[in-house]
Enzyme design. Structure first.
Site, PDB file in Angstrom:
ATOM      1  CD  GLU A  52      -1.116  -2.254   2.294  1.00 23.88           C
ATOM      2  OE1 GLU A  52       0.073  -2.577   2.084  1.00 23.88           O
ATOM      3  OE2 GLU A  52      -1.802  -2.777   3.188  1.00 23.88           O
ATOM      4  CB  CYS A  80       0.633  -2.929   8.677  1.00 24.45           C
ATOM      5  SG  CYS A  80       1.644  -1.635   7.915  1.00 24.45           S
TER       6      CYS A  80
HETATM    7 ZN   LIG Z   1       1.820  -1.973   5.686  1.00 22.33          ZN
END
Ligand SMILES: [Zn+2]
Length: 150
Positions: A52, A80
């Site tokens: 990402e 995350c």
């Molecule tokens: Zn991440």
């Protein structure tokens, strides 16, 4: 699952084939993929090399802006805390993920869940020691100087 999530999952599958971790992401605007990323921790020593984050970085470089409001993130794995935070800073307000942090834990990729749980704790109870050291002596105040320039 739509075409964008299918692409994110395909990127994850390709990355596993290449020896990397099972994470892919695509950033979409107006029904078009603007940037893609996969987890690149197997390629270089850089903990920020998450799918990402790399998609965000590429889009911002390409578009020459930090503002990605109106863009939508599709990630094969639940972002995350680092990538989630990057999305907040970039103004992204919509994200979809396929496999959860619990799914990741089940295959031995448990760091994200650990960090999410740590962030719920009070500062002094977290695994990472973080202590404030206030400005002392004649050290100039960078925030105050910045504020005066605005
Ligand atoms: Zn991440």
């Amino acid at each position: 699952m739509n075409q964008f999530m299918e692409r994110a999952v395909q990127l994850a599958l390709n990355n596993v084939e290449e020896g990397g971790q099972p994470f892919g992401a695509v950033l979409v605007k107006d029904g078009k993929i603007v940037a893609e990323g996969v987890n690149e921790l197997h390629k270089q020593f850089d903990v920020s090399g998450h799918a990402e984050l790399l998609a965000i970085r590429r889009a911002q470089m390409e578009l020459q802006t930090n503002d990605l409001s109106g863009y939508i993130m599709y990630a094969s794995g639940e972002p995350c805390p680092m990538c989630l935070t990057a999305m907040y800073f970039a103004g992204i307000k919509e994200a979809y993920f396929c496999q959860s942090v619990e799914d990741a834990v089940a295959v031995g990729l448990g760091k994200s869940k650990l960090i999410y749980e740590d962030l719920k704790k009070d500062k002094q109870d977290r695994q990472l020691l973080m202590v404030q050291m206030k400005l002392t002596g004649n050290v100039r105040n960078p925030m105050k100087i910045w504020a005066e320039k605005q």
